[in-house]
Design a protein around this motif. Structure first.
Motif, PDB file in Angstrom:
ATOM      1  N   THR A  99      38.983  45.966  55.716  1.00  0.00           N
ATOM      2  CA  THR A  99      39.612  45.992  57.043  1.00  0.00           C
ATOM      3  C   THR A  99      38.686  45.370  58.079  1.00  0.00           C
ATOM      4  OG1 THR A  99      40.728  48.050  56.432  1.00  0.00           O
ATOM      5  CG2 THR A  99      40.701  47.482  58.764  1.00  0.00           C
ATOM      6  N   TYR A 100      37.411  45.702  57.990  1.00  0.00           N
ATOM      7  CA  TYR A 100      36.400  45.132  58.893  1.00  0.00           C
ATOM      8  C   TYR A 100      36.387  43.609  58.782  1.00  0.00           C
ATOM      9  CZ  TYR A 100      31.700  44.056  60.713  1.00  0.00           C
ATOM     10  OH  TYR A 100      30.640  43.512  61.399  1.00  0.00           O
ATOM     11  N   GLU A 101      36.417  43.104  57.539  1.00  0.00           N
ATOM     12  CA  GLU A 101      36.395  41.652  57.329  1.00  0.00           C
ATOM     13  C   GLU A 101      37.671  40.990  57.842  1.00  0.00           C
ATOM     14  OE1 GLU A 101      35.551  41.143  53.202  1.00  0.00           O
ATOM     15  OE2 GLU A 101      33.457  41.790  53.405  1.00  0.00           O
ATOM     16  N   SER A 102      38.810  41.701  57.759  1.00  0.00           N
ATOM     17  CA  SER A 102      40.052  41.133  58.286  1.00  0.00           C
ATOM     18  C   SER A 102      39.999  41.044  59.818  1.00  0.00           C
ATOM     19  CB  SER A 102      41.262  41.962  57.835  1.00  0.00           C
ATOM     20  OG  SER A 102      41.298  43.216  58.473  1.00  0.00           O
ATOM     21  N   ILE A 103      39.332  42.021  60.455  1.00  0.00           N
ATOM     22  CA  ILE A 103      39.137  41.969  61.911  1.00  0.00           C
ATOM     23  C   ILE A 103      38.259  40.779  62.276  1.00  0.00           C
ATOM     24  CG2 ILE A 103      38.113  43.169  63.885  1.00  0.00           C
ATOM     25  CD1 ILE A 103      38.856  45.825  62.482  1.00  0.00           C
ATOM     26  N   ILE A 104      37.181  40.601  61.517  1.00  0.00           N
ATOM     27  CA  ILE A 104      36.280  39.463  61.748  1.00  0.00           C
ATOM     28  C   ILE A 104      37.036  38.142  61.546  1.00  0.00           C
ATOM     29  CG2 ILE A 104      34.240  38.251  60.898  1.00  0.00           C
ATOM     30  CD1 ILE A 104      33.232  40.690  62.123  1.00  0.00           C
ATOM     31  N   SER A 105      37.858  38.077  60.497  1.00  0.00           N
ATOM     32  CA  SER A 105      38.610  36.848  60.211  1.00  0.00           C
ATOM     33  C   SER A 105      39.519  36.478  61.373  1.00  0.00           C
ATOM     34  CB  SER A 105      39.458  37.020  58.942  1.00  0.00           C
ATOM     35  OG  SER A 105      38.651  37.095  57.804  1.00  0.00           O
ATOM     36  N   GLU A 106      40.197  37.479  61.929  1.00  0.00           N
ATOM     37  CA  GLU A 106      41.080  37.229  63.065  1.00  0.00           C
ATOM     38  C   GLU A 106      40.281  36.764  64.273  1.00  0.00           C
ATOM     39  OE1 GLU A 106      44.316  36.467  65.070  1.00  0.00           O
ATOM     40  OE2 GLU A 106      44.304  37.090  62.965  1.00  0.00           O
ATOM     41  N   LEU A 107      39.112  37.361  64.469  1.00  0.00           N
ATOM     42  CA  LEU A 107      38.256  36.948  65.577  1.00  0.00           C
ATOM     43  C   LEU A 107      37.772  35.510  65.391  1.00  0.00           C
ATOM     44  CD1 LEU A 107      36.700  37.545  68.174  1.00  0.00           C
ATOM     45  CD2 LEU A 107      34.901  38.617  66.782  1.00  0.00           C
ATOM     46  N   LYS A 108      37.423  35.154  64.162  1.00  0.00           N
ATOM     47  CA  LYS A 108      36.988  33.777  63.881  1.00  0.00           C
ATOM     48  C   LYS A 108      38.075  32.780  64.256  1.00  0.00           C
ATOM     49  CE  LYS A 108      33.874  34.872  60.014  1.00  0.00           C
ATOM     50  NZ  LYS A 108      33.660  34.752  58.559  1.00  0.00           N
ATOM     51  N   ARG A 109      39.321  33.115  63.918  1.00  0.00           N
ATOM     52  CA  ARG A 109      40.441  32.207  64.230  1.00  0.00           C
ATOM     53  C   ARG A 109      40.617  32.063  65.744  1.00  0.00           C
ATOM     54  NH1 ARG A 109      42.641  35.378  59.878  1.00  0.00           N
ATOM     55  NH2 ARG A 109      42.627  34.160  57.953  1.00  0.00           N
ATOM     56  N   LYS A 110      40.421  33.159  66.462  1.00  0.00           N
ATOM     57  CA  LYS A 110      40.522  33.098  67.928  1.00  0.00           C
ATOM     58  C   LYS A 110      39.403  32.230  68.513  1.00  0.00           C
ATOM     59  CE  LYS A 110      43.000  37.405  68.825  1.00  0.00           C
ATOM     60  NZ  LYS A 110      43.017  38.686  69.568  1.00  0.00           N
ATOM     61  N   ARG A 144      38.307  28.152  56.772  1.00  0.00           N
ATOM     62  CA  ARG A 144      38.435  28.505  55.352  1.00  0.00           C
ATOM     63  C   ARG A 144      38.396  30.019  55.122  1.00  0.00           C
ATOM     64  NH1 ARG A 144      33.335  25.876  55.622  1.00  0.00           N
ATOM     65  NH2 ARG A 144      31.609  27.350  55.434  1.00  0.00           N
ATOM     66  N   GLU A 145      38.863  30.763  56.114  1.00  0.00           N
ATOM     67  CA  GLU A 145      38.940  32.212  55.963  1.00  0.00           C
ATOM     68  C   GLU A 145      40.120  32.595  55.068  1.00  0.00           C
ATOM     69  OE1 GLU A 145      37.108  35.193  57.242  1.00  0.00           O
ATOM     70  OE2 GLU A 145      35.831  33.466  56.873  1.00  0.00           O
ATOM     71  N   PRO A 146      39.933  33.577  54.180  1.00  0.00           N
ATOM     72  CA  PRO A 146      41.083  34.047  53.391  1.00  0.00           C
ATOM     73  C   PRO A 146      42.099  34.724  54.298  1.00  0.00           C
ATOM     74  CG  PRO A 146      39.155  35.450  53.032  1.00  0.00           C
ATOM     75  CD  PRO A 146      38.694  34.287  53.832  1.00  0.00           C
ATOM     76  N   SER A 147      43.362  34.693  53.893  1.00  0.00           N
ATOM     77  CA  SER A 147      44.417  35.307  54.691  1.00  0.00           C
ATOM     78  C   SER A 147      44.287  36.824  54.663  1.00  0.00           C
ATOM     79  CB  SER A 147      45.783  34.908  54.141  1.00  0.00           C
ATOM     80  OG  SER A 147      45.963  35.464  52.852  1.00  0.00           O
ATOM     81  N   ARG A 148      45.007  37.485  55.575  1.00  0.00           N
ATOM     82  CA  ARG A 148      45.006  38.950  55.593  1.00  0.00           C
ATOM     83  C   ARG A 148      45.523  39.510  54.265  1.00  0.00           C
ATOM     84  NH1 ARG A 148      47.861  40.415  61.375  1.00  0.00           N
ATOM     85  NH2 ARG A 148      46.277  39.509  62.745  1.00  0.00           N
ATOM     86  N   GLU A 149      46.548  38.856  53.722  1.00  0.00           N
ATOM     87  CA  GLU A 149      47.136  39.316  52.469  1.00  0.00           C
ATOM     88  C   GLU A 149      46.112  39.280  51.334  1.00  0.00           C
ATOM     89  OE1 GLU A 149      50.206  38.125  55.246  1.00  0.00           O
ATOM     90  OE2 GLU A 149      48.481  37.018  54.451  1.00  0.00           O
ATOM     91  N   VAL A 150      45.331  38.198  51.286  1.00  0.00           N
ATOM     92  CA  VAL A 150      44.304  38.069  50.240  1.00  0.00           C
ATOM     93  C   VAL A 150      43.221  39.123  50.435  1.00  0.00           C
ATOM     94  CG1 VAL A 150      42.460  36.598  49.342  1.00  0.00           C
ATOM     95  CG2 VAL A 150      44.716  35.627  49.775  1.00  0.00           C
ATOM     96  N   LEU A 151      42.797  39.327  51.678  1.00  0.00           N
ATOM     97  CA  LEU A 151      41.775  40.340  51.955  1.00  0.00           C
ATOM     98  C   LEU A 151      42.247  41.727  51.533  1.00  0.00           C
ATOM     99  CD1 LEU A 151      40.496  39.099  55.437  1.00  0.00           C
ATOM    100  CD2 LEU A 151      39.133  39.269  53.350  1.00  0.00           C
TER     101      LEU A 151
END
Length: 585
Positions: A99-110, A144-151
């Motif tokens: 969950t933490y990594e998915s939050i980071i991934s979303e932040l990276k996209r922003k 190149r972040e994995p999607s939320r679904e993959v995470l």
């Protein structure tokens, strides 16, 4: 002076009561609530300097909290892999991390969507100054972040297979000399003074691997298959791209190092051949590789080992010496030789309390001393990072292995300086050269094997028999044909192939080994006072690329083969001296 230290660690000072700890339960609940709160908050955040600084501080707190609980569960499972409470918390922390990594991934996209002018202005703000490196890194990684679904799938798929491997391996028992041993205990017998014990242990393990190779083939195939599909969803074709990014290394740096490794096989093959002849063989048998050169140097009690390490660390520098004393006195080390423990030596960091825990099964040998020192080197790295902001503490594996190898050199070089006879020198040179062979030959074989497995897995499932063939071929190449009875099942008992957080955890060891040689050479040139320079490098290890870090602290260009050859030449001299002292030149 030999001090008496308890070989069993103290975990109650972190969370009292093990997996039944009410304090741990409260900690997990607090972490879960804060992750949920941050997840909702981040969905609304439009990054500006103040908002981003606040989000990073919240992320730091959660990161430290997850790490504290994760390390605790790993420690519990190391001493008792069947602890169901610890298994539960290990699974929970994996979910938290996902969950933490998915939050980071979303932040990276922003961050990636911010215009260049605004981005530069943000980075120049005082609120974000100390986060500049990690923010630049995240913005680059966004594409190149994995999607939320993959995470989400990784928790019960990818990471679950890695955890199952650890649990499965810890449950295995073999019989040697009528005694039932764990895999870790049996592997430790590779350095036993009695050849018959080494051989019997080797044969017992081979029999077990042959029996279970089908199950392990499934685990490795599922792990590798998931990783390849994940990379595909991220648009990543080259399987080395992610490991290089994780280690903050340029491809040019890795290629320069690999090229030097391939050039310098002969001196180490000669060392293996000479040692084989000393054992009465024509070629080195794999189960003789760790055999001791001199039995008189073998026996060592845990208290003696701890006192030796403390003394040698203090001779290097006061900070390192005090650290060692604290680690042994405060019960940071689990070393008791008993069945039921994990086979893998580890260091676990506890950033919330500024401590570490080191785990191993101490076999009462000099090799065991060096294993203990290796893990304490990781712990000292954590100690050096105590003052660093939590978001800048994530150092790559290549730098982690630099710190652990440097600690080994503190012990080995001090012993070499005190050696009075050729017999002592030969024993210590053998210990040094074993590490050179592992880093230049064995790890090259692992690299080749892992690369070939990924290529073949793209085409379909790889049966155990084929994995044995790939391992045999890689070992023949890695050791330049210097091994007899190649251990074709080493793909089973090498835990690095099953790590889901660090694919290709092989070249970081060689990187760390050669860089540590440079650092130790500088330490000998500088003398007293180098410790602070060394700690400065460790503190920077989480906020710079490897190339920039080495240039800043050593003034060296690691994309150039000349850098790696300097370290390699020191190891070649060890081989030449070993051959001379052995009387073969």
């Amino acid at each position: 002076m030999i001090k008496e230290y308890n070989p069993v660690w103290n975990l109650d000072s972190i969370f009292e009561g093990g997996s039944a700890s009410p304090e741990l339960q409260e900690h997990m609940k607090w972490t879960e609530d804060n992750i949920s709160e941050l997840k909702e908050l981040m969905q609304k955040v439009t990054p500006g300097p103040e908002q981003l600084a606040d989000a990073l501080e919240r992320l730091r707190v959660i990161k430290v909290s997850i790490s504290q609980a994760r390390s605790f569960s790993i420690c519990l499972l190391s001493v008792n892999p069947t602890d169901q409470g610890a298994q539960f918390y290990r699974g929970e922390t994996t979910t938290f991390q996902s969950t933490y990594e998915s939050i980071i991934s979303e932040l990276k996209r922003k961050l990636a969507r911010i215009g260049e002018e605004e981005w530069k202005s943000m980075l120049d703000s005082k609120n974000l100054k100390e986060y500049r490196f990690v923010l630049e890194e995240w913005r680059t990684e966004a594409e190149r972040e994995p999607s939320r679904e993959v995470l989400d799938l990784m928790t019960d798929g990818y990471h679950a297979w890695g955890q199952f491997y650890q649990s499965f391996m810890s449950s295995i028992r073999v019989r040697v000399k009528g005694e039932e041993l764990s895999v870790g205990q049996a592997i430790n017998l590779r350095s036993h003074a009695d050849e018959s014990v080494r051989k019997e242990s080797h044969e017992a393990l081979v029999e077990k691997w042959t029996e279970l190779e089908g199950q392990f083939a499934q685990i490795l195939n599922h792990l590798t298959g998931f990783r390849l599909n994940m990379y595909k969803s991220m648009g990543v074709e080259d399987v080395l791209q992610i490991p290089l990014t994780q280690n903050r290394l340029k491809p040019k740096t890795l290629n320069a190092m690999l090229s030097v490794m391939e050039k310098y096989k002969e001196p180490f093959a000669e060392y293996l051949n000479v040692k084989a002849r000393m054992n009465g063989d024509t070629k080195m048998k794999s189960y003789h590789f760790w055999s001791p050169m001199n039995h008189d140097h073998q026996g060592m009690e845990y208290g003696e080992a701890a006192s030796l390490i403390e003394e040698r660390f203090r001779a290097f520098g006061p900070e390192m010496g005090q650290f060692a004393e604290t680690a042994f006195r405060e019960g940071w080390v689990e070393a008791e030789n008993r069945p039921g423990k994990s086979a893998v030596a580890i260091c676990a960091g506890f950033p919330l309390t500024g401590e570490s825990r080191v785990f191993m099964t101490f076999p009462g040998t000099f090799k065991g001393v060096l294993t203990l020192v290796h893990e304490l080197g990781h712990a000292f790295h954590n100690h050096a990072m105590k003052s660093v902001n939590g978001m800048n503490k994530s150092y790559p594996m290549s730098m982690a292995e630099t710190a652990s190898t440097f600690a080994e050199m503190v012990i080995l070089e001090a012993a070499m300086d005190k050696a009075e006879t050729d017999e002592e020198k030969l024993f210590l040179l053998d210990e040094k050269l074993k590490r050179s062979v592992m880093n230049f030959m064995n790890l090259h074989a692992r690299f080749t094997f892992e690369k070939n497995v990924h290529e073949e897995r793209r085409k379909g499932f790889i049966p155990a028999a084929r994995l044995n063939e790939l391992m045999e071929s890689a070992l023949e190449e890695g050791y330049a044909g210097a091994l007899d009875e190649v251990p074709v099942h080493s793909w089973i008992w090498t835990p690095h192939f099953y790590r889901t957080d660090s694919p290709f955890y092989n070249f970081p060891y060689t990187f760390g080994y050669l860089l540590a040689l440079h650092l130790f050479a500088r330490a000998k040139e500088t003398g007293k006072g180098f410790e602070e320079r060394y700690m400065d490098l460790l503190r920077d290890s989480g906020r710079m690329s490897a190339e920039d870090l080495v240039m800043k602290h050593l003034g060296e260009d690691i994309t150039n083969e000349a850098f790696w050859e300097k370290g390699m030449e020191l190891c070649v001299k060890d081989s030449e001296e070993f051959v001379r002292l052995a009387g073969f030149k």
